[in-house]
Design a protein around this motif. Sequence first.
Motif, PDB file in Angstrom:
ATOM      1  N   LYS A   1       1.016   4.046  -2.988  1.00 31.67           N
ATOM      2  CA  LYS A   1       0.668   5.434  -2.655  1.00 31.67           C
ATOM      3  C   LYS A   1       1.766   6.382  -3.137  1.00 31.67           C
ATOM      4  O   LYS A   1       1.476   7.432  -3.713  1.00 31.67           O
ATOM      5  CB  LYS A   1       0.456   5.578  -1.152  1.00 31.67           C
ATOM      6  CG  LYS A   1       0.014   6.954  -0.743  1.00 31.67           C
ATOM      7  CD  LYS A   1      -0.258   7.023   0.746  1.00 31.67           C
ATOM      8  CE  LYS A   1      -0.700   8.440   1.118  1.00 31.67           C
ATOM      9  NZ  LYS A   1      -0.939   8.590   2.536  1.00 31.67           N
TER      10      LYS A   1
ATOM     11  N   GLU B   1       0.837  -1.206   0.000  1.00 31.23           N
ATOM     12  CA  GLU B   1       0.000   0.000   0.000  1.00 31.23           C
ATOM     13  C   GLU B   1       0.868   1.250   0.000  1.00 31.23           C
ATOM     14  O   GLU B   1       0.570   2.222  -0.715  1.00 31.23           O
ATOM     15  CB  GLU B   1      -0.935  -0.004   1.211  1.00 31.23           C
ATOM     16  CG  GLU B   1      -2.082  -0.973   1.084  1.00 31.23           C
ATOM     17  CD  GLU B   1      -3.060  -0.857   2.241  1.00 31.23           C
ATOM     18  OE1 GLU B   1      -3.305   0.271   2.718  1.00 31.23           O
ATOM     19  OE2 GLU B   1      -3.588  -1.906   2.647  1.00 31.23           O
TER      20      GLU B   1
ATOM     21  N   GLN C   1      -6.478  -3.779  -7.970  1.00 34.66           N
ATOM     22  CA  GLN C   1      -5.927  -2.620  -7.273  1.00 34.66           C
ATOM     23  C   GLN C   1      -5.187  -1.695  -8.252  1.00 34.66           C
ATOM     24  O   GLN C   1      -5.364  -0.472  -8.222  1.00 34.66           O
ATOM     25  CB  GLN C   1      -4.979  -3.103  -6.173  1.00 34.66           C
ATOM     26  CG  GLN C   1      -4.427  -2.027  -5.288  1.00 34.66           C
ATOM     27  CD  GLN C   1      -3.525  -2.617  -4.207  1.00 34.66           C
ATOM     28  OE1 GLN C   1      -2.897  -3.660  -4.380  1.00 34.66           O
ATOM     29  NE2 GLN C   1      -3.450  -1.935  -3.082  1.00 34.66           N
TER      30      GLN C   1
END
Length: 131
Positions: free
Chosen positions: A28, A24, A96
Motif C-alpha cells: 500500500k 499488505e 497481487q
Amino acid sequence: MVGASVWVYNMLGSRTIYLVPPTEENLKIYEERTKINSCDDRFFGDLANACYKLVTREHEFVFIPGGWIFASYLNTKSISLVGEFCNMFSLPHHIQCYELQKRLKSLNTVRYPHFEVLVWCAAEHIHKLLS
C-alpha cells in the motif's frame, strides 16, 4: 517491481540490495508513493514495516522471492547475471503485484511479459493435476 522471483549472481564486484517484504501495508505504501510520483527525500525502506540490507560480493548468488520489493546499487564496477521467473509457490504474490501494476498503469517494460497467458497455462496444468 514485477512481482517475479529474481536471482542475481555477481561475477565481479559487489552489489547492495535492499529488500522489503510484500506485506499488505508495504504494498500500500509503495502504491501510494508511486501514484503521487513521490520525489521526497524519504527512503522507502524507512517507511516500510521492515527493510533488509544485503551486500553481496564476487561469486555470490542471491535469490529474491516473488513479490518482494527490492532495489539494488552497484558499489563498484560489476558484472552480474540477473534473471526473473514465476513459480507456483509465489503465484499469489505474482498475481497481487500484477494487479498493482495494472492499477498504477505501469509501463509494459517493467511488467512480466505475457503474465496473463502464463497464469492461464498454470491454471490449466493445476486443473489437469487435480482431475
